[in-house]
Design a protein around this motif. Structure first.
Motif, short mmCIF file in Angstrom:
data_model
loop_
_atom_site.label_atom_id
_atom_site.label_comp_id
_atom_site.label_asym_id
_atom_site.label_seq_id
_atom_site.Cartn_x
_atom_site.Cartn_y
_atom_site.Cartn_z
N VAL A 114 11.80 50.91 65.87
CA VAL A 114 13.16 51.28 65.45
C VAL A 114 13.40 50.68 64.07
N TYR A 115 13.98 51.48 63.18
CA TYR A 115 14.27 51.05 61.81
C TYR A 115 15.71 51.44 61.47
N TYR A 116 16.39 50.56 60.77
CA TYR A 116 17.75 50.88 60.32
C TYR A 116 17.67 51.37 58.88
N ASP A 117 18.29 52.51 58.62
CA ASP A 117 18.37 53.05 57.26
C ASP A 117 19.67 52.63 56.57
N GLU A 118 20.71 52.53 57.38
CA GLU A 118 22.03 52.28 56.79
C GLU A 118 22.84 51.42 57.74
N LEU A 119 23.58 50.50 57.17
CA LEU A 119 24.45 49.61 57.94
C LEU A 119 25.75 49.46 57.17
N SER A 120 26.87 49.72 57.84
CA SER A 120 28.17 49.54 57.19
C SER A 120 29.09 48.78 58.14
N ARG A 121 30.04 48.07 57.54
CA ARG A 121 30.95 47.23 58.31
C ARG A 121 32.38 47.55 57.90
N ASN A 122 33.21 47.79 58.89
CA ASN A 122 34.64 48.02 58.65
C ASN A 122 35.40 47.10 59.60
N LYS A 123 35.94 46.03 59.05
CA LYS A 123 36.61 44.97 59.82
C LYS A 123 35.64 44.42 60.85
N ASP A 124 35.88 44.66 62.14
CA ASP A 124 35.01 44.10 63.18
C ASP A 124 34.08 45.16 63.78
N GLN A 125 33.93 46.27 63.13
CA GLN A 125 33.08 47.33 63.67
C GLN A 125 31.90 47.59 62.72
N LEU A 126 30.71 47.69 63.30
CA LEU A 126 29.50 47.99 62.55
C LEU A 126 29.05 49.41 62.88
N ARG A 127 28.56 50.10 61.85
CA ARG A 127 27.99 51.44 62.04
C ARG A 127 26.55 51.40 61.55
N PHE A 128 25.67 51.93 62.38
CA PHE A 128 24.25 51.96 62.06
C PHE A 128 23.79 53.40 61.93
N GLU A 162 13.88 64.73 63.54
CA GLU A 162 13.64 65.02 62.13
C GLU A 162 12.88 66.34 62.00
N ASP A 163 12.79 66.82 60.78
CA ASP A 163 12.17 68.13 60.54
C ASP A 163 10.72 68.18 61.03
N ASP A 164 9.97 67.10 60.85
CA ASP A 164 8.57 67.13 61.27
C ASP A 164 8.42 66.88 62.77
N GLY A 165 9.49 66.48 63.47
CA GLY A 165 9.47 66.32 64.91
C GLY A 165 8.85 65.03 65.39
N THR A 166 8.38 64.18 64.51
CA THR A 166 7.73 62.94 64.94
C THR A 166 8.73 61.80 65.16
N ARG A 167 9.85 61.84 64.52
CA ARG A 167 10.82 60.75 64.62
C ARG A 167 12.19 61.30 65.02
N LYS A 168 13.01 60.38 65.49
CA LYS A 168 14.40 60.70 65.87
C LYS A 168 15.34 59.93 64.95
N ARG A 169 16.36 60.63 64.44
CA ARG A 169 17.44 59.98 63.68
C ARG A 169 18.58 59.70 64.65
N PHE A 170 19.17 58.54 64.53
CA PHE A 170 20.28 58.21 65.42
C PHE A 170 21.39 57.52 64.63
N GLY A 171 22.57 57.58 65.17
CA GLY A 171 23.73 56.88 64.61
C GLY A 171 24.50 56.22 65.74
N MET A 172 24.96 55.03 65.52
CA MET A 172 25.73 54.32 66.55
C MET A 172 26.75 53.41 65.89
N SER A 173 27.70 53.00 66.68
CA SER A 173 28.70 52.03 66.21
C SER A 173 28.90 50.99 67.32
N VAL A 174 29.23 49.80 66.90
CA VAL A 174 29.44 48.72 67.86
C VAL A 174 30.48 47.76 67.29
#
Length: 192
Positions: A114-128, A162-174
């Motif tokens: 698992v790899y993170y491409d993007e991480l953002s923080r808004n007050k007490d919430q994180l988005r990955f 993803e387009d090549d079908g080998t990986r999955k892109r995901f987004g989550m917040s916590v």
């Protein structure tokens, strides 16, 4: 022989004496009435002056009390402001290490593949936003974040292949779980 006595002058003198006595009595009564009225007026004037002095004293004391109340209100607002600042400083003091905890937990909870491409923080919430090799790795990552003491239960927003079908892109917040002041204080007291 008969004696004639004329009582008219005597009666007139008696009448005049009586009327003088009456006028003197009326004059004395008038003087007593005027003196009593003046005395009563002086008494009431003195009582009125004393009441004015008491009222003036009460008004000056009320003005002092109003000034004291205004000063107390100013002290209360200053106290509230200072308590707010103390609370803010306390929150900053206890939340200062939170960023370090967040990054430590992100590193320790990161699952293999698992790899993170993007991480953002808004007050007490994180988005990955990240990538994983399989859906199972995304699920394992969600469980690892949920098991962390720094994060609440994560919400998965999307999973795409993803387009090549080998990986999955995901987004989550916590949401972050901020440490309470008491637990932080006890943690410091328990340290040797």
């Amino acid at each position: 022989m008969s004696i004639e006595i004329n009582l008219l002058p005597w009666r007139a003198a008696q009448r005049e004496t009586r009327s003088r006595r009456f006028l003197v009595g009326v004059g004395l009564a008038a003087l007593l009435g005027i003196a009593g009225g003046l005395g009563l007026t002086q008494f009431y004037q003195h009582a009125l002056d004393a009441q004015h002095q008491r009222n003036q004293y009460i008004e000056t004391r009320m003005q002092r009390l109003e000034q004291d109340i205004a000063a107390i209100r100013e002290y209360q607002t200053l106290r509230e402001r200072m308590l707010t600042q103390i609370e803010l400083i306390r929150e900053l003091q206890f939340s200062r290490p939170q960023t370090v905890r967040v990054f430590n937990q992100l590193v320790t909870s990161l699952q293999e593949g698992v790899y993170y491409d993007e991480l953002s923080r808004n007050k007490d919430q994180l988005r990955f936003a990240g990538r994983a090799d399989t859906n199972r790795q995304v699920s394992d990552q969600l469980r690892a974040i949920a098991a962390s003491e720094v994060f609440a239960i994560p919400l998965l927003s999307e999973v795409q292949a993803e387009d090549d079908g080998t990986r999955k892109r995901f987004g989550m917040s916590v949401d972050e779980i901020l440490p309470s002041a008491t637990s932080e204080q006890y943690a410091k007291e328990d340290r040797p």
